[in-house]
Motif scaffolding. Sequence first.
Motif, PDB file in Angstrom:
ATOM      1  N   PRO A 222       0.763  -1.360  -0.075  1.00 12.85           N
ATOM      2  CA  PRO A 222       0.033  -0.099   0.189  1.00 12.85           C
ATOM      3  C   PRO A 222       0.857   1.068  -0.104  1.00 12.85           C
ATOM      4  CG  PRO A 222      -0.449  -1.473   1.839  1.00 12.85           C
ATOM      5  CD  PRO A 222       0.420  -1.874   1.149  1.00 12.85           C
TER       6      PRO A 222
ATOM      7  N   CYS B 218      -1.033   4.779  -0.757  1.00 17.89           N
ATOM      8  CA  CYS B 218      -1.844   6.208  -0.560  1.00 17.89           C
ATOM      9  C   CYS B 218      -2.840   5.928   0.939  1.00 17.89           C
ATOM     10  CB  CYS B 218      -2.548   6.486  -1.672  1.00 17.89           C
ATOM     11  SG  CYS B 218      -3.973   5.219  -2.019  1.00 17.89           S
TER      12      CYS B 218
ATOM     13  N   GLY C 255      -7.378   4.624  -1.271  1.00 18.98           N
ATOM     14  CA  GLY C 255      -8.253   4.098  -2.430  1.00 18.98           C
ATOM     15  C   GLY C 255      -7.852   4.652  -3.818  1.00 18.98           C
TER      16      GLY C 255
ATOM     17  N   CYS D 176      -4.449   4.830  -5.170  1.00 20.40           N
ATOM     18  CA  CYS D 176      -3.149   4.263  -6.019  1.00 20.40           C
ATOM     19  C   CYS D 176      -3.095   2.881  -6.570  1.00 20.40           C
ATOM     20  CB  CYS D 176      -1.737   4.636  -5.111  1.00 20.40           C
ATOM     21  SG  CYS D 176      -1.692   3.334  -3.730  1.00 20.40           S
ATOM     22  N   PHE D 177      -4.218   1.978  -6.104  1.00 18.77           N
ATOM     23  CA  PHE D 177      -4.333   0.880  -6.649  1.00 18.77           C
ATOM     24  C   PHE D 177      -3.128  -0.218  -6.313  1.00 18.77           C
ATOM     25  CE2 PHE D 177      -8.297   0.825  -8.833  1.00 18.77           C
ATOM     26  CZ  PHE D 177      -8.672   1.999  -8.732  1.00 18.77           C
ATOM     27  N   GLU D 178      -2.298   0.175  -5.375  1.00 21.66           N
ATOM     28  CA  GLU D 178      -0.991  -0.804  -4.985  1.00 21.66           C
ATOM     29  C   GLU D 178      -1.412  -1.798  -4.008  1.00 21.66           C
ATOM     30  OE1 GLU D 178       1.294  -0.757  -6.733  1.00 21.66           O
ATOM     31  OE2 GLU D 178       2.733   1.000  -6.919  1.00 21.66           O
ATOM     32  N   CYS D 179      -2.536  -1.554  -3.353  1.00 22.91           N
ATOM     33  CA  CYS D 179      -2.956  -2.591  -2.173  1.00 22.91           C
ATOM     34  C   CYS D 179      -3.690  -3.640  -2.689  1.00 22.91           C
ATOM     35  CB  CYS D 179      -3.666  -1.750  -1.243  1.00 22.91           C
ATOM     36  SG  CYS D 179      -5.054  -1.160  -1.702  1.00 22.91           S
TER      37      CYS D 179
ATOM     38  N   CYS E 289      -7.339  -1.590   0.817  1.00 22.49           N
ATOM     39  CA  CYS E 289      -7.174  -0.346   1.975  1.00 22.49           C
ATOM     40  C   CYS E 289      -8.776   0.456   2.144  1.00 22.49           C
ATOM     41  CB  CYS E 289      -6.425   0.624   1.541  1.00 22.49           C
ATOM     42  SG  CYS E 289      -6.798   1.777   0.152  1.00 22.49           S
TER      43      CYS E 289
HETATM   44  S1  FES Z   1      -3.047   2.013  -0.808  1.00 18.91           S
HETATM   45 FE1  FES Z   1      -3.631   3.035  -2.426  1.00 18.91          FE
HETATM   46  S2  FES Z   1      -5.439   2.151  -3.118  1.00 18.91           S
HETATM   47 FE2  FES Z   1      -5.137   1.081  -1.439  1.00 18.91          FE
END
Ligand code: FES
Lengths: 434, 82
Positions: B42, B44, B47, B49-52, B65
């Motif tokens: 994760p 950001c 919701g 960055c889409f990294e999580c 997240c």
């Molecule tokens: S941490 Fe960025 S979208 Fe979930």
Amino acid sequence: MSIVETNILIVGGGPAGMAAALAASSKTDASVTLVDDNPRLGGQIWRAELGKTKSEDAANLIAAIDSKKIDLVTNAQVFAASTPNTLKAETSTGAVEFQYEKLILATGARERFLPFPGWTLPGVFGAGGLQALVKGGLKVENKRIVVAGTGPLLLVVAESLKSKGARVLAIAEQTPASKLNKFGLSLWRYPSKVKQGIALKARILDIPYLTDTWVTHCTSPRVSKGETRTLNDSPLLTRRLSHLGSVTLSQKGKLRSIDCDYLAIGFHLIPNTELASILGCQITNSFVSVDEFQQTTCENVFCAGEPTGIGGVEASLVEGKIAGFAATGQFEEARNLFRQREKTRRFGEALNKTFALRDELKTLADSETLVCRCEDVSFGPLKSFDSWRTAKLQTRCGMGPCQGRICGAATEFLFAWTVGAARPPIFPVKLENL
Amino acid sequence: MPAITINKTLISVEPGTTVAVAILNAGVDHFRTSVSGSERGPLCGMGICFECRVTINGITNLRSCTLLAENGMEVTTSEPPA
Ligand code: FES
Ligand SMILES: Cc1cc2nc3c(=O)[nH]c(=O)nc-3n(C[C@H](O)[C@H](O)[C@H](O)COP(=O)(O)OP(=O)(O)OC[C@H]3O[C@@H](n4cnc5c(N)ncnc54)[C@H](O)[C@@H]3O)c2cc1C
């Protein structure tokens, strides 16, 4: 698909949206609906603290929302505008169509991130992002954390991490001390800010606050490919291959490395203007243009809070109130708040000037450093393009699921590219909900 | 307290915890593997960055997240690159 009809629709349940909902519902005959994409209201500053918040303002606002006839729709992500006066949202139980007479956009802001070698390692979080996770129950006790970037949010984050038992090793602020001092002196007009600031600083006096300092890169402990690290006997931990190990800071020209578990990094905030953009509202210098009643260039569409300018929570609250009053025809009540808004805006301007990003930050990425994290596009190939559009078409930069929300803001700073208008759906949605 | 499985290990979590927080608290920081094989977690927390992204109950690419952990959820993070 379910349909919700309402007089006043508000998108965003942060301070601006909540203030707008209350102001709009003070005229009892208007039906008011407040939509937010998170499980709970509160926006970035108060999320997850609802009901147990330390802030009196927040507690009062939340109690007032509960006592009014305001329809709350949470966990709903607004992704498109269909026919006029209609917005569509995706929820866990399917799509919802909102039909409104007046719309207030209060979609807030997100953090700006800049690429540097190592910024994609797990363990590197946004400063506000880590704060959000901690508010949601992330355990940081005894974790060694460096907080870096720019802006007052760094201090807020460091304090809250410390209060949860983290070992905050340093706060690295890119702004020089001389600029910060000037900002400090200009605060005499805002006694409440001074009081807050002093109380906050007093709680983190033991954390080194390094000005003129920024992260140049961060590295992972050396692990050869294929090797797994087991930190204890938990089978879950064996999946860990690379993660953050140390952060290197440039402090007044000297480099210095610090071993740490987490890096919390953020380069101030940028507005969420995608929804305003697909509605056709005019956007000037990245912010939604509004008139004195917070009305956008689109009829019946108002905008309040951080999409119109980054000014902190007070600015969001007062703009939200003005938008809520104006959208329900309570112009006198709205007008009474103009002076207060002027003051919060001046504060916002001083903030943005003080924490403006320095040019050295443009030189941190090397040619292999990823800029677009969704599509793994690195800095090297991007340098040869002269616009966001051509770079996007040739490299897929900004074409991934986040749709340029992270790399777009970075390239704006790095290459002075203008990121074009958003297109619906502004978030990826399930086909059946489109 | 809700209990969820993360990579087949049963973990109990505080009510109101997001899935991302449950995963991090379990000691896992590799959530997904990027298109060119690097590990991601994760960034950001909000919701954006889409990294999580993880798989929950067989549904792939969910942003952990933004979702609350619910009893019985089966969560899988990305396999490490070969
Ligand atoms: S941490 Fe960025 S979208 Fe979930
Ligand atoms: C990650 C982060 C953490 C922060 N933490 C702090 C802090 O601890 N203390 C502090 O003083 N300031 C903090 N800030 C600054 C903060 O943004 C402002 O002080 C304040 O919250 C702004 O209020 P707002 O109502 O304008 O926007 P926000 O509080 O951002 O509220 C906007 C809301 O709209 C929702 N939203 C946006 N788009 C959509 C959509 N398409 N569909 C549905 N819902 C949508 C968002 O999820 C959010 O809940 C933080 C900022 C960020 C980005």
